[in-house]
Design an enzyme around this catalytic site. Structure first.
Site, PDB file in Angstrom:
ATOM      1  N   ASP A 116       0.055  -4.039  12.223  1.00 25.76           N
ATOM      2  CA  ASP A 116       0.549  -4.342  10.882  1.00 25.76           C
ATOM      3  C   ASP A 116       0.897  -5.826  10.800  1.00 25.76           C
ATOM      4  O   ASP A 116       1.874  -6.282  11.400  1.00 25.76           O
ATOM      5  CB  ASP A 116       1.783  -3.473  10.580  1.00 25.76           C
ATOM      6  CG  ASP A 116       2.209  -3.609   9.124  1.00 25.76           C
ATOM      7  OD1 ASP A 116       2.442  -4.751   8.671  1.00 25.76           O
ATOM      8  OD2 ASP A 116       2.296  -2.582   8.437  1.00 25.76           O
ATOM      9  N   ARG A 160       0.848  -1.189   0.000  1.00 29.70           N
ATOM     10  CA  ARG A 160       0.000   0.000   0.000  1.00 29.70           C
ATOM     11  C   ARG A 160       0.886   1.243   0.000  1.00 29.70           C
ATOM     12  O   ARG A 160       1.759   1.380   0.839  1.00 29.70           O
ATOM     13  CB  ARG A 160      -0.884   0.035   1.249  1.00 29.70           C
ATOM     14  CG  ARG A 160      -1.807  -1.131   1.357  1.00 29.70           C
ATOM     15  CD  ARG A 160      -2.924  -0.872   2.321  1.00 29.70           C
ATOM     16  NE  ARG A 160      -2.501  -0.353   3.620  1.00 29.70           N
ATOM     17  CZ  ARG A 160      -3.350   0.022   4.569  1.00 29.70           C
ATOM     18  NH1 ARG A 160      -4.647  -0.066   4.354  1.00 29.70           N
ATOM     19  NH2 ARG A 160      -2.930   0.451   5.725  1.00 29.70           N
ATOM     20  N   THR A 207      -1.282   7.382  -0.301  1.00 31.17           N
ATOM     21  CA  THR A 207      -2.625   7.239  -0.894  1.00 31.17           C
ATOM     22  C   THR A 207      -3.351   5.981  -0.433  1.00 31.17           C
ATOM     23  O   THR A 207      -4.557   5.859  -0.629  1.00 31.17           O
ATOM     24  CB  THR A 207      -2.510   7.157  -2.424  1.00 31.17           C
ATOM     25  OG1 THR A 207      -1.781   5.949  -2.734  1.00 31.17           O
ATOM     26  CG2 THR A 207      -1.755   8.334  -3.002  1.00 31.17           C
ATOM     27  N   ASP A 251       4.466  -6.804   9.466  1.00 29.74           N
ATOM     28  CA  ASP A 251       5.531  -6.527  10.438  1.00 29.74           C
ATOM     29  C   ASP A 251       5.498  -7.524  11.597  1.00 29.74           C
ATOM     30  O   ASP A 251       6.548  -7.941  12.093  1.00 29.74           O
ATOM     31  CB  ASP A 251       5.396  -5.098  10.984  1.00 29.74           C
ATOM     32  CG  ASP A 251       5.894  -4.057   9.998  1.00 29.74           C
ATOM     33  OD1 ASP A 251       6.680  -4.430   9.104  1.00 29.74           O
ATOM     34  OD2 ASP A 251       5.497  -2.893  10.120  1.00 29.74           O
TER      35      ASP A 251
HETATM   36  C1  PRP Z   1      -1.229  -5.014   4.267  1.00 31.60           C
HETATM   37  C2  PRP Z   1      -2.032  -6.289   4.287  1.00 31.60           C
HETATM   38  C3  PRP Z   1      -2.808  -6.192   3.004  1.00 31.60           C
HETATM   39  C4  PRP Z   1      -3.075  -4.722   2.893  1.00 31.60           C
HETATM   40  C5  PRP Z   1      -4.476  -4.473   3.327  1.00 31.60           C
HETATM   41  O1  PRP Z   1      -0.134  -5.142   3.462  1.00 31.60           O
HETATM   42  O2  PRP Z   1      -1.263  -7.438   4.372  1.00 31.60           O
HETATM   43  O3  PRP Z   1      -2.105  -6.659   1.876  1.00 31.60           O
HETATM   44  O4  PRP Z   1      -2.161  -4.075   3.783  1.00 31.60           O
HETATM   45  O5  PRP Z   1      -4.814  -3.169   3.129  1.00 31.60           O
HETATM   46  P1  PRP Z   1      -5.896  -2.682   2.058  1.00 31.60           P
HETATM   47  O6  PRP Z   1      -7.095  -3.579   2.229  1.00 31.60           O
HETATM   48  O7  PRP Z   1      -6.170  -1.267   2.483  1.00 31.60           O
HETATM   49  O8  PRP Z   1      -5.291  -2.774   0.702  1.00 31.60           O
HETATM   50  P2  PRP Z   1       0.987  -4.000   3.316  1.00 31.60           P
HETATM   51  O9  PRP Z   1       0.662  -3.094   2.187  1.00 31.60           O
HETATM   52  O10 PRP Z   1       1.205  -3.353   4.652  1.00 31.60           O
HETATM   53  O11 PRP Z   1       2.254  -4.823   2.868  1.00 31.60           O
HETATM   54  P3  PRP Z   1       3.030  -6.004   3.631  1.00 31.60           P
HETATM   55  O12 PRP Z   1       2.180  -7.245   3.562  1.00 31.60           O
HETATM   56  O13 PRP Z   1       4.276  -6.116   2.824  1.00 31.60           O
HETATM   57  O14 PRP Z   1       3.293  -5.578   5.052  1.00 31.60           O
HETATM   58  N1  URA Z   2      -2.668  -3.744   6.924  1.00 28.38           N
HETATM   59  C1  URA Z   2      -2.337  -4.249   8.125  1.00 28.38           C
HETATM   60  O1  URA Z   2      -1.388  -5.019   8.254  1.00 28.38           O
HETATM   61  N2  URA Z   2      -3.077  -3.889   9.178  1.00 28.38           N
HETATM   62  C2  URA Z   2      -4.138  -3.057   9.097  1.00 28.38           C
HETATM   63  O2  URA Z   2      -4.790  -2.787  10.109  1.00 28.38           O
HETATM   64  C3  URA Z   2      -4.455  -2.538   7.820  1.00 28.38           C
HETATM   65  C4  URA Z   2      -3.709  -2.903   6.750  1.00 28.38           C
END
Ligand code: PRP
Ligand code: URA
Length: 209
Positions: free
Chosen positions: A200, A104, A108, A203
């Site tokens: 998160d 993400r 944005t 993480d």
């Molecule tokens: C997180 C999560 C989803 C996304 C959800 O990933 O694992 O993929 O956010 O958010 P959304 O429904 O608003 O799109 P992130 O972008 O943090 O990446 P990561 O898995 O590498 O931590």
């Molecule tokens: N992605 C995450 O990992 N946690 C949230 O709460 C939203 C998006």
């Protein structure tokens, strides 16, 4: 047609509370995500077709049920979706695994694609998209649109935790896709994090914060 399946089995609810706890460490967090994926998989595959097979038991010969038809593919959304893969492969070792990398944009919150590798026969398989978190729904919706572009017709989405906004997004963009999730929380905060949520997921699975 109701496409939202909230899997509120006591085992899932208990394990989700472990994930929510900010004191849960990376090892336990990772293990519980995997366990929850397996429990959710049990429900999400309830409609898999069966066929008859003749099997010789140590006692006699009979006709019994085995899985039939199309095979499964699971597609984790990187990174956090990776945490759900092993739990599902424990139950369905023959499933193929595709990967789609999305993150993400911090400003944005829109999904940005950075990696993709699918099994060559993905269009012939029933696909389950994996991501622990369905927040705005942008990442999952983009992944599903992408898979539809590959010709995949049967697509399910499996999450651990969702926000109402994410559920609404998928139901609007992809009314044919069933969503399997252990809980739908109250809302998103100003940073598009789920409230009360679990933080998160990426993480916490990979220990990167
Ligand atoms: C997180 C999560 C989803 C996304 C959800 O990933 O694992 O993929 O956010 O958010 P959304 O429904 O608003 O799109 P992130 O972008 O943090 O990446 P990561 O898995 O590498 O931590
Ligand atoms: N992605 C995450 O990992 N946690 C949230 O709460 C939203 C998006």
């Amino acid at each position: 047609m109701e496409t939202l399946h909230i899997l509120n089995h006591p085992l899932l609810q208990h394990k989700l509370s472990i994930l929510r706890d900010k004191n849960t460490g990376v090892k336990e967090f990772r293990e519980v995500v995997s366990e929850m994926a397996a429990l959710e998989c049990y429900e999400a595959t309830r409609d898999l077709p069966l066929e008859d097979a003749v099997i010789e038991t140590p006692i006699t010969t009979g006709t019994f049920k085995v899985l039939s038809g199309k095979k499964l593919a699971i597609v984790p959304i990187l990174r956090a979706g990776l945490g759900m893969v092993d739990g599902i492969l424990d139950l369905i070792p023959s499933a193929k695994v595709g990967h789609i990398g999305l993150y993400r944009d911090p400003e944005t919150h829109a999904p940005v694609e950075y990696y993709c590798k699918m099994p060559s026969d993905i269009s012939e398989r029933d696909v389950i998209v994996l991501d622990p978190m369905l927040a705005t729904g942008g990442s999952a919706s983009a992944a599903i649109t992408f898979l539809k572009g590959y010709g995949c017709k049967s697509i399910k989405l499996m999450n651990i935790l969702a926000a109402p906004e994410g559920v609404a997004c998928i139901q609007k963009d992809h009314p044919d896709v069933h969503i399997y999730v252990a809980a739908v929380d109250e809302k998103l905060n100003d940073h598009a994090y789920i409230v009360p949520g679990l933080g998160d997921a990426g993480d916490r699975i990979f220990g990167t914060k």
